[in-house]
Scaffold this motif. Structure first.
Motif, PDB file in Angstrom:
ATOM      1  N   ARG A   3      -5.329   6.552   5.430  1.00 14.35           N
ATOM      2  CA  ARG A   3      -4.266   5.690   5.960  1.00 14.35           C
ATOM      3  C   ARG A   3      -3.218   5.413   4.892  1.00 14.35           C
ATOM      4  N   ASP A   4      -3.668   5.138   3.669  1.00 14.42           N
ATOM      5  CA  ASP A   4      -2.724   4.852   2.594  1.00 14.42           C
ATOM      6  C   ASP A   4      -1.913   6.088   2.235  1.00 14.42           C
ATOM      7  N   ARG A   5      -2.553   7.243   2.219  1.00  9.92           N
ATOM      8  CA  ARG A   5      -1.819   8.473   1.907  1.00  9.92           C
ATOM      9  C   ARG A   5      -0.802   8.771   3.009  1.00  9.92           C
ATOM     10  N   ARG A  41       0.835  -1.213   0.000  1.00 13.74           N
ATOM     11  CA  ARG A  41       0.000   0.000   0.000  1.00 13.74           C
ATOM     12  C   ARG A  41       0.868   1.260   0.000  1.00 13.74           C
ATOM     13  N   ARG A  42       1.946   1.223   0.742  1.00 13.34           N
ATOM     14  CA  ARG A  42       2.866   2.374   0.747  1.00 13.34           C
ATOM     15  C   ARG A  42       3.469   2.584  -0.633  1.00 13.34           C
ATOM     16  N   GLU A  64       2.245   1.692  -3.524  1.00 14.09           N
ATOM     17  CA  GLU A  64       1.209   2.172  -4.442  1.00 14.09           C
ATOM     18  C   GLU A  64       0.909   3.649  -4.202  1.00 14.09           C
ATOM     19  N   SER A  65       0.909   4.081  -2.959  1.00 14.82           N
ATOM     20  CA  SER A  65       0.667   5.486  -2.659  1.00 14.82           C
ATOM     21  C   SER A  65       1.796   6.363  -3.187  1.00 14.82           C
ATOM     22  N   GLU A  77      -8.132   7.711  -2.506  1.00 20.71           N
ATOM     23  CA  GLU A  77      -7.253   6.941  -1.646  1.00 20.71           C
ATOM     24  C   GLU A  77      -7.642   7.146  -0.180  1.00 20.71           C
TER      25      GLU A  77
END
Length: 121
Positions: free
Chosen positions: A102-104, A33-34, A36-37, A99
Motif C-alpha cells: 500500500r505504501d509503495r 506515508r506517501r 516517506e515512500s 515496505e
C-alpha cells in the motif's frame, strides 16, 4: 491529460512539503506515508547508480593488465548488471524491501491528474 509517473520536479515538490506530526487524521497519515515512500525511492535510486559506477570502475581496474578492447567489451555488461545489484542494495539499505504494498502504491501515484467532467447523457 493523464500523467502516469512522477518527474523530478514532482518528487521534489512532494519531498519539500512539511506536514504536522501531531495531526493524527487518516489524511495526514496517507500523505506522510506517501512522502516517506517517495523519499525511499529517491535514496535507493542513488544507490543504484553508485553501485553501477563502482562495479564498472572496479572492472576497469581489475582488467588493468589487459588491452583496452577487453575492457570496452566487459564494461557495458557490468554496468547494466550493476544497476540491478544496486537496486536491490538500495532497497535493502533504505528499508524499501520491507515496505507495505500500500505504501509503495501511494509513492508511485502520479502527482498531476486532471479530471475531465463526465459527459451527461
Amino acid at each position: 491529460l493523464h500523467y502516469s509517473k512522477m518527474d523530478k520536479g514532482d518528487r521534489r515538490a512532494v519531498l519539500s512539503k512539511r506536514f504536522d506530526e501531531e495531526d493524527a487524521s487518516p489524511q495526514a497519515d496517507i500523505v506522510r506515508r506517501r512522502q516517506e515512500s517517495v523519499r525511499k525511492e529517491v535514496v535507493s535510486t542513488n544507490f543504484m547508480w553508485g553501485t553501477a559506477w563502482t562495479m564498472t570502475g572496479l572492472t576497469w581496474w581489475s582488467f588493468r593488465r589487459y588491452n583496452y578492447q577487453s575492457r570496452l567489451v566487459a564494461l557495458p555488461f557490468i554496468f547494466y548488471g550493476g544497476t540491478f545489484v544496486g537496486r536491490v542494495l538500495g532497497d535493502v539499505v533504505t528499508g524499501r524491501n520491507a515496505e507495505f504494498a500500500r505504501d509503495r502504491f501511494l509513492g508511485s501515484l502520479p502527482a498531476k491528474i486532471y479530471y475531465a467532467p463526465a459527459a451527461e447523457s
